[in-house]
Design a protein around this motif. Structure first.
Motif, PDB file in Angstrom:
ATOM      1  N   LEU A  99       0.842  -1.192   0.000  1.00 39.83           N
ATOM      2  CA  LEU A  99       0.000   0.000   0.000  1.00 39.83           C
ATOM      3  C   LEU A  99       0.877   1.241   0.000  1.00 39.83           C
ATOM      4  N   VAL A 100       0.483   2.224  -0.813  1.00 40.66           N
ATOM      5  CA  VAL A 100       1.219   3.476  -0.889  1.00 40.66           C
ATOM      6  C   VAL A 100       0.226   4.631  -0.897  1.00 40.66           C
ATOM      7  N   SER A 101       0.587   5.733  -0.271  1.00 40.90           N
ATOM      8  CA  SER A 101      -0.272   6.909  -0.334  1.00 40.90           C
ATOM      9  C   SER A 101      -0.058   7.598  -1.673  1.00 40.90           C
ATOM     10  N   ALA A 102      -1.033   8.394  -2.083  1.00 38.92           N
ATOM     11  CA  ALA A 102      -0.958   9.049  -3.382  1.00 38.92           C
ATOM     12  C   ALA A 102       0.233   9.999  -3.483  1.00 38.92           C
ATOM     13  N   ASN A 103       0.717  10.494  -2.344  1.00 39.15           N
ATOM     14  CA  ASN A 103       1.873  11.398  -2.379  1.00 39.15           C
ATOM     15  C   ASN A 103       3.198  10.657  -2.385  1.00 39.15           C
ATOM     16  N   GLY A 104       3.134   9.317  -2.402  1.00 40.78           N
ATOM     17  CA  GLY A 104       4.354   8.529  -2.536  1.00 40.78           C
ATOM     18  C   GLY A 104       4.858   7.880  -1.265  1.00 40.78           C
ATOM     19  N   THR A 105       4.214   8.133  -0.137  1.00 46.90           N
ATOM     20  CA  THR A 105       4.634   7.531   1.132  1.00 46.90           C
ATOM     21  C   THR A 105       4.226   6.055   1.176  1.00 46.90           C
ATOM     22  N   MET A 106       5.179   5.182   1.441  1.00 44.49           N
ATOM     23  CA  MET A 106       4.879   3.760   1.534  1.00 44.49           C
ATOM     24  C   MET A 106       4.203   3.477   2.873  1.00 44.49           C
ATOM     25  N   ILE A 107       3.007   2.902   2.815  1.00 47.61           N
ATOM     26  CA  ILE A 107       2.232   2.633   4.024  1.00 47.61           C
ATOM     27  C   ILE A 107       2.411   1.192   4.485  1.00 47.61           C
ATOM     28  N   GLN A 108       2.343   0.265   3.536  1.00 44.31           N
ATOM     29  CA  GLN A 108       2.645  -1.137   3.806  1.00 44.31           C
ATOM     30  C   GLN A 108       3.621  -1.618   2.731  1.00 44.31           C
ATOM     31  N   PRO A 109       4.722  -2.241   3.136  1.00 46.09           N
ATOM     32  CA  PRO A 109       5.713  -2.685   2.142  1.00 46.09           C
ATOM     33  C   PRO A 109       5.118  -3.694   1.166  1.00 46.09           C
ATOM     34  N   VAL A 110       5.720  -3.770  -0.002  1.00 43.75           N
ATOM     35  CA  VAL A 110       5.249  -4.701  -1.035  1.00 43.75           C
ATOM     36  C   VAL A 110       5.767  -6.091  -0.670  1.00 43.75           C
ATOM     37  N   LYS A 111       5.007  -6.755   0.214  1.00 45.93           N
ATOM     38  CA  LYS A 111       5.433  -8.059   0.718  1.00 45.93           C
ATOM     39  C   LYS A 111       4.278  -9.047   0.854  1.00 45.93           C
ATOM     40  N   TYR A 112       3.063  -8.588   0.601  1.00 47.32           N
ATOM     41  CA  TYR A 112       1.888  -9.427   0.843  1.00 47.32           C
ATOM     42  C   TYR A 112       1.542 -10.287  -0.367  1.00 47.32           C
ATOM     43  N   SER A 113       1.168 -11.530  -0.102  1.00 53.27           N
ATOM     44  CA  SER A 113       0.724 -12.426  -1.177  1.00 53.27           C
ATOM     45  C   SER A 113      -0.612 -11.972  -1.735  1.00 53.27           C
ATOM     46  N   SER A 114      -1.438 -11.348  -0.877  1.00 48.61           N
ATOM     47  CA  SER A 114      -2.727 -10.821  -1.307  1.00 48.61           C
ATOM     48  C   SER A 114      -3.178  -9.728  -0.354  1.00 48.61           C
ATOM     49  N   ILE A 115      -3.946  -8.795  -0.896  1.00 48.43           N
ATOM     50  CA  ILE A 115      -4.658  -7.795  -0.098  1.00 48.43           C
ATOM     51  C   ILE A 115      -6.061  -7.740  -0.669  1.00 48.43           C
ATOM     52  N   ASP A 116      -7.035  -8.175   0.123  1.00 48.12           N
ATOM     53  CA  ASP A 116      -8.422  -8.169  -0.349  1.00 48.12           C
ATOM     54  C   ASP A 116      -8.945  -6.747  -0.485  1.00 48.12           C
ATOM     55  N   GLY A 117     -10.032  -6.601  -1.236  1.00 49.36           N
ATOM     56  CA  GLY A 117     -10.683  -5.309  -1.315  1.00 49.36           C
ATOM     57  C   GLY A 117     -11.206  -4.899   0.046  1.00 49.36           C
ATOM     58  N   ILE A 118     -11.139  -3.620   0.349  1.00 48.56           N
ATOM     59  CA  ILE A 118     -11.544  -3.138   1.662  1.00 48.56           C
ATOM     60  C   ILE A 118     -13.053  -3.263   1.836  1.00 48.56           C
ATOM     61  N   SER A 119     -13.475  -3.631   3.026  1.00 45.19           N
ATOM     62  CA  SER A 119     -14.898  -3.715   3.347  1.00 45.19           C
ATOM     63  C   SER A 119     -15.471  -2.311   3.444  1.00 45.19           C
TER      64      SER A 119
END
Length: 198
Positions: free
Chosen positions: A139-159
């Motif tokens: 996950l990354v913010s639109a301004n470029g700040t990394m929120i969650q590193p690119v390490k997940y096998s999956s991220i489901d759509g948010i509820s």
């Protein structure tokens, strides 16, 4: 009786407020249609090189010139030149664009805020975007700040109800919230899809 009167007055005020809001929305829709029609007229009359691909969104319309995409304002003037291989309409102050066959994010001045280096990008929640590098998600913010590193096998759509999403790494599951914060550690062998809060 007094409580009933107060409640009736509150309901009347709420109904009036909703009617006013609906009128404002209708006016915005009509104004957007008028601006889009004007853009199409300008496109065909003065700049046949570009085609309006998407209606005006947040002040800018997505256009295509030959095989490249850019953005114009309500007057049909380029704000961001046609230089992207593909692009999406603005959502707020940001838009997803494609260069060199990879996706990134730009702001309304055309500055690249998230480098075009991802196989796929999609909105997660508000100004937070899910990115995919071809193997893992983050996950990354639109301004470029990394929120969650690119390490997940999956991220489901948010509820949409609970503003949370299930994530996984190597067969283990956890949960992130609407801001992308990890609120349940990734350690469970099984976790159902989101239907209620933790």
């Amino acid at each position: 009786t007094d409580q009933v009167t107060v409640l009736t007055d509150q309901m009347s005020a709420l109904a009036a407020s909703q009617a006013a809001l609906q009128q404002q929305v209708s006016q915005m829709v009509e104004a957007n249609k008028a601006l889009t029609a004007k853009l199409e007229e300008l496109s065909s009359a003065s700049n046949p090189a570009y085609v309006v691909e998407k209606d005006i969104a947040y002040g800018l319309a997505l256009v295509r010139e030959n095989v490249l995409y850019g953005y114009v304002d309500a007057a049909g003037k380029y704000v961001i030149p046609a230089k992207f291989e593909s692009a999406k309409s603005f959502i707020g102050d940001y838009a997803i664009v494609k260069q060199n066959d990879m996706w990134g994010i730009i702001d309304k001045t055309g500055n690249i805020t998230v480098e075009c280096k991802y196989v796929n990008i999609q909105q997660y929640n508000d100004d937070i975007y899910q990115v995919f590098d071809g193997t893992n998600y983050g996950l990354v913010s639109a301004n470029g700040t990394m929120i969650q590193p690119v390490k997940y096998s999956s991220i489901d759509g948010i509820s949409s109800t609970w503003k949370r999403a299930r994530v996984s790494v190597n067969g283990k599951y956890g949960v992130i919230d609407g801001d992308g914060k990890l609120i349940v550690d990734v350690k469970y062998d099984y976790m159902g899809s989101w239907g209620r809060p933790v």
